[in-house]
Motif scaffolding. Structure first.
Motif, PDB file in Angstrom:
ATOM      1  N   ARG A 201     -16.362 -57.443 -44.025  1.00 58.37           N
ATOM      2  CA  ARG A 201     -16.972 -56.949 -42.792  1.00 58.37           C
ATOM      3  C   ARG A 201     -15.929 -56.267 -41.907  1.00 58.37           C
ATOM      4  O   ARG A 201     -16.190 -55.211 -41.309  1.00 58.37           O
ATOM      5  CB  ARG A 201     -17.639 -58.105 -42.041  1.00 58.37           C
ATOM      6  CG  ARG A 201     -18.359 -57.691 -40.750  1.00 58.37           C
ATOM      7  CD  ARG A 201     -19.440 -56.652 -40.995  1.00 58.37           C
ATOM      8  NE  ARG A 201     -20.098 -56.268 -39.752  1.00 58.37           N
ATOM      9  CZ  ARG A 201     -20.934 -55.248 -39.618  1.00 58.37           C
ATOM     10  NH1 ARG A 201     -21.228 -54.507 -40.656  1.00 58.37           N
ATOM     11  NH2 ARG A 201     -21.486 -54.975 -38.464  1.00 58.37           N
ATOM     12  N   ASP A 202     -14.723 -56.868 -41.846  1.00 60.66           N
ATOM     13  CA  ASP A 202     -13.663 -56.285 -41.023  1.00 60.66           C
ATOM     14  C   ASP A 202     -13.329 -54.864 -41.481  1.00 60.66           C
ATOM     15  O   ASP A 202     -13.045 -53.985 -40.659  1.00 60.66           O
ATOM     16  CB  ASP A 202     -12.401 -57.148 -41.091  1.00 60.66           C
ATOM     17  CG  ASP A 202     -12.575 -58.491 -40.401  1.00 60.66           C
ATOM     18  OD1 ASP A 202     -13.519 -58.632 -39.590  1.00 60.66           O
ATOM     19  OD2 ASP A 202     -11.771 -59.405 -40.676  1.00 60.66           O
ATOM     20  N   TYR A 203     -13.347 -54.645 -42.804  1.00 58.48           N
ATOM     21  CA  TYR A 203     -13.015 -53.329 -43.353  1.00 58.48           C
ATOM     22  C   TYR A 203     -14.258 -52.482 -43.641  1.00 58.48           C
ATOM     23  O   TYR A 203     -14.166 -51.438 -44.290  1.00 58.48           O
ATOM     24  CB  TYR A 203     -12.185 -53.478 -44.624  1.00 58.48           C
ATOM     25  CG  TYR A 203     -10.798 -54.022 -44.372  1.00 58.48           C
ATOM     26  CD1 TYR A 203      -9.817 -53.224 -43.790  1.00 58.48           C
ATOM     27  CD2 TYR A 203     -10.469 -55.333 -44.702  1.00 58.48           C
ATOM     28  CE1 TYR A 203      -8.543 -53.709 -43.549  1.00 58.48           C
ATOM     29  CE2 TYR A 203      -9.190 -55.836 -44.463  1.00 58.48           C
ATOM     30  CZ  TYR A 203      -8.233 -55.025 -43.889  1.00 58.48           C
ATOM     31  OH  TYR A 203      -6.977 -55.512 -43.649  1.00 58.48           O
ATOM     32  N   SER A 204     -15.417 -52.934 -43.178  1.00 55.71           N
ATOM     33  CA  SER A 204     -16.681 -52.185 -43.286  1.00 55.71           C
ATOM     34  C   SER A 204     -17.071 -51.884 -44.723  1.00 55.71           C
ATOM     35  O   SER A 204     -17.627 -50.826 -45.023  1.00 55.71           O
ATOM     36  CB  SER A 204     -16.591 -50.870 -42.480  1.00 55.71           C
ATOM     37  OG  SER A 204     -16.360 -51.127 -41.119  1.00 55.71           O
ATOM     38  N   LEU A 250     -28.066 -57.313 -45.406  1.00 57.68           N
ATOM     39  CA  LEU A 250     -26.837 -56.791 -44.805  1.00 57.68           C
ATOM     40  C   LEU A 250     -26.730 -55.291 -45.044  1.00 57.68           C
ATOM     41  O   LEU A 250     -26.373 -54.529 -44.136  1.00 57.68           O
ATOM     42  CB  LEU A 250     -25.619 -57.506 -45.393  1.00 57.68           C
ATOM     43  CG  LEU A 250     -24.242 -56.963 -44.970  1.00 57.68           C
ATOM     44  CD1 LEU A 250     -24.061 -57.072 -43.456  1.00 57.68           C
ATOM     45  CD2 LEU A 250     -23.128 -57.692 -45.700  1.00 57.68           C
ATOM     46  N   LEU A 251     -27.048 -54.843 -46.246  1.00 60.77           N
ATOM     47  CA  LEU A 251     -26.968 -53.418 -46.559  1.00 60.77           C
ATOM     48  C   LEU A 251     -27.974 -52.606 -45.744  1.00 60.77           C
ATOM     49  O   LEU A 251     -27.676 -51.492 -45.309  1.00 60.77           O
ATOM     50  CB  LEU A 251     -27.193 -53.192 -48.054  1.00 60.77           C
ATOM     51  CG  LEU A 251     -26.055 -53.666 -48.968  1.00 60.77           C
ATOM     52  CD1 LEU A 251     -26.492 -53.618 -50.428  1.00 60.77           C
ATOM     53  CD2 LEU A 251     -24.806 -52.815 -48.752  1.00 60.77           C
ATOM     54  N   ARG A 252     -29.168 -53.172 -45.522  1.00 62.01           N
ATOM     55  CA  ARG A 252     -30.162 -52.474 -44.691  1.00 62.01           C
ATOM     56  C   ARG A 252     -29.658 -52.351 -43.258  1.00 62.01           C
ATOM     57  O   ARG A 252     -29.824 -51.304 -42.613  1.00 62.01           O
ATOM     58  CB  ARG A 252     -31.509 -53.196 -44.743  1.00 62.01           C
ATOM     59  CG  ARG A 252     -32.308 -52.917 -46.011  1.00 62.01           C
ATOM     60  CD  ARG A 252     -33.744 -53.369 -45.876  1.00 62.01           C
ATOM     61  NE  ARG A 252     -33.857 -54.810 -45.961  1.00 62.01           N
ATOM     62  CZ  ARG A 252     -34.066 -55.494 -47.088  1.00 62.01           C
ATOM     63  NH1 ARG A 252     -34.176 -54.842 -48.230  1.00 62.01           N
ATOM     64  NH2 ARG A 252     -34.179 -56.802 -47.086  1.00 62.01           N
ATOM     65  N   HIS A 253     -29.047 -53.428 -42.753  1.00 58.72           N
ATOM     66  CA  HIS A 253     -28.476 -53.390 -41.404  1.00 58.72           C
ATOM     67  C   HIS A 253     -27.362 -52.344 -41.330  1.00 58.72           C
ATOM     68  O   HIS A 253     -27.273 -51.571 -40.363  1.00 58.72           O
ATOM     69  CB  HIS A 253     -27.927 -54.770 -41.041  1.00 58.72           C
ATOM     70  CG  HIS A 253     -27.173 -54.800 -39.736  1.00 58.72           C
ATOM     71  ND1 HIS A 253     -27.805 -54.835 -38.510  1.00 58.72           N
ATOM     72  CD2 HIS A 253     -25.836 -54.780 -39.475  1.00 58.72           C
ATOM     73  CE1 HIS A 253     -26.897 -54.839 -37.545  1.00 58.72           C
ATOM     74  NE2 HIS A 253     -25.705 -54.808 -38.099  1.00 58.72           N
ATOM     75  N   SER A 254     -26.516 -52.303 -42.357  1.00 53.73           N
ATOM     76  CA  SER A 254     -25.406 -51.348 -42.396  1.00 53.73           C
ATOM     77  C   SER A 254     -25.914 -49.915 -42.498  1.00 53.73           C
ATOM     78  O   SER A 254     -25.309 -48.992 -41.947  1.00 53.73           O
ATOM     79  CB  SER A 254     -24.490 -51.664 -43.577  1.00 53.73           C
ATOM     80  OG  SER A 254     -23.999 -52.994 -43.476  1.00 53.73           O
TER      81      SER A 254
END
Length: 299
Positions: A201-204, A250-254
């Motif tokens: 998450r830190d490195y996206s 998570l991918l949908r949020h991203s």
């Protein structure tokens, strides 16, 4: 580069294209030189848009990771651009051969590197690469996908009528046991889930995955690829590895986060006034940032 020149560069970089829409097998240099917004540039825009116009020297960790990627995914191409030093068996590189050293042989190797224009690789580095590759391919699922996949595939697509996009996929397979899948290889200090999950998450890495899936699905009607995995391998003995499957929620949020950035970039591409207004801004926030008790939650 003044702001007017930045505007022209920014417009050409994100609205022109050399390759056609779809998946292409081209060299890394051809991919980099082709216009189009990459996921790394998109993420730089989020940090601060002016970072997109800076040329930064890669760190040692980035150089190591890039070299291992090519070795793991394109070993033949890696061999054409790298030269492994001979095994000097612990002899001194500054002592002549008649005194038990290998100074002359070391000099010949350096001359050869210069003449052939290749990157030198130490015995220690190639030993690491071999161990890391062996560790990754001990994973049965990764090995199965690896053997039936395309490596370093370049994808070119349209974000909208204005903005062009591109992505370069480490491992891409349409017929894995999980169906269509993208796997990205990461070198790291720790592949322990407790550490790597936060680092992702830190490195996206989640936004990277969402961007790659968007690129593929934009090029293939009806594909609906939803699987983005990471194969993480440690850079130090015993070179432990772990597979990570990014959750679809998570991918949908991203994807929504990416879409917001894409809309912002599109506005700047479409309007000189908006673009030049942004270029005048030197701060991260419009108003002073309030530092409160919530900082204690991050300790």
């Amino acid at each position: 580069m003044n702001n007017s020149e930045r505007k022209n560069f920014f417009w050409r970089k994100n609205t022109e294209r050399l390759q056609g829409i779809g998946l292409h097998h081209i060299s890394e240099d051809d991919y980099v030189n082709d216009p189009g917004l990459s996921r790394s540039e998109m993420l730089l825009w989020d940090k601060h848009f002016q970072l997109m116009f800076l040329e930064k020297e890669p760190t040692k960790a980035q150089i190591f990771g890039t070299s291992f990627h090519k070795y793991f995914l394109e070993q033949e191409e890696w061999s054409a651009t790298h030269l492994v030093e001979p095994d000097f068996e612990g002899k001194s590189k500054t002592t002549k051969a008649d005194k038990g050293g290998c100074k002359e042989e070391w000099g010949e190797f350096k001359d050869r590197v210069k003449e052939e224009g290749k990157e030198p690789v130490t015995r220690s580095e190639i030993s690491k690469f071999i161990s890391m590759k062996d560790s990754l391919l001990r994973d049965k699922f990764l090995l199965d996908v690896f053997e039936r996949s395309k490596k370093e595939a370049s994808v070119f697509f349209d974000h909208n009528e204005v903005l062009k996009g591109k992505a370069r996929l480490d491992i891409w397979s349409q017929d894995s046991p999980m169906g269509p899948i993208v796997i990205d290889v990461k070198t790291c200090n720790s592949a322990n889930p407790a550490n790597f999950s936060q680092a992702s998450r830190d490195y996206s890495y989640d936004r990277q995955g969402a961007y790659y899936l968007q690129a593929l699905n934009a090029c293939y009607d009806g594909l609906n690829c939803e699987e983005f995995w990471i194969a993480a391998v440690e850079k130090h003995p015993p070179y432990l590895m772990n597979m990570f499957r990014l959750d679809k929620q998570l991918l949908r949020h991203s994807t929504l986060e990416n879409r917001s950035t894409i809309n912002d970039i599109t506005e700047c591409v479409s309007s000189s006034e908006i673009f030049l207004g942004k270029m005048e801004k030197q701060s991260y926030t419009d108003e002073p940032y309030i530092v409160g008790l919530d900082v204690l939650d991050n300790k």
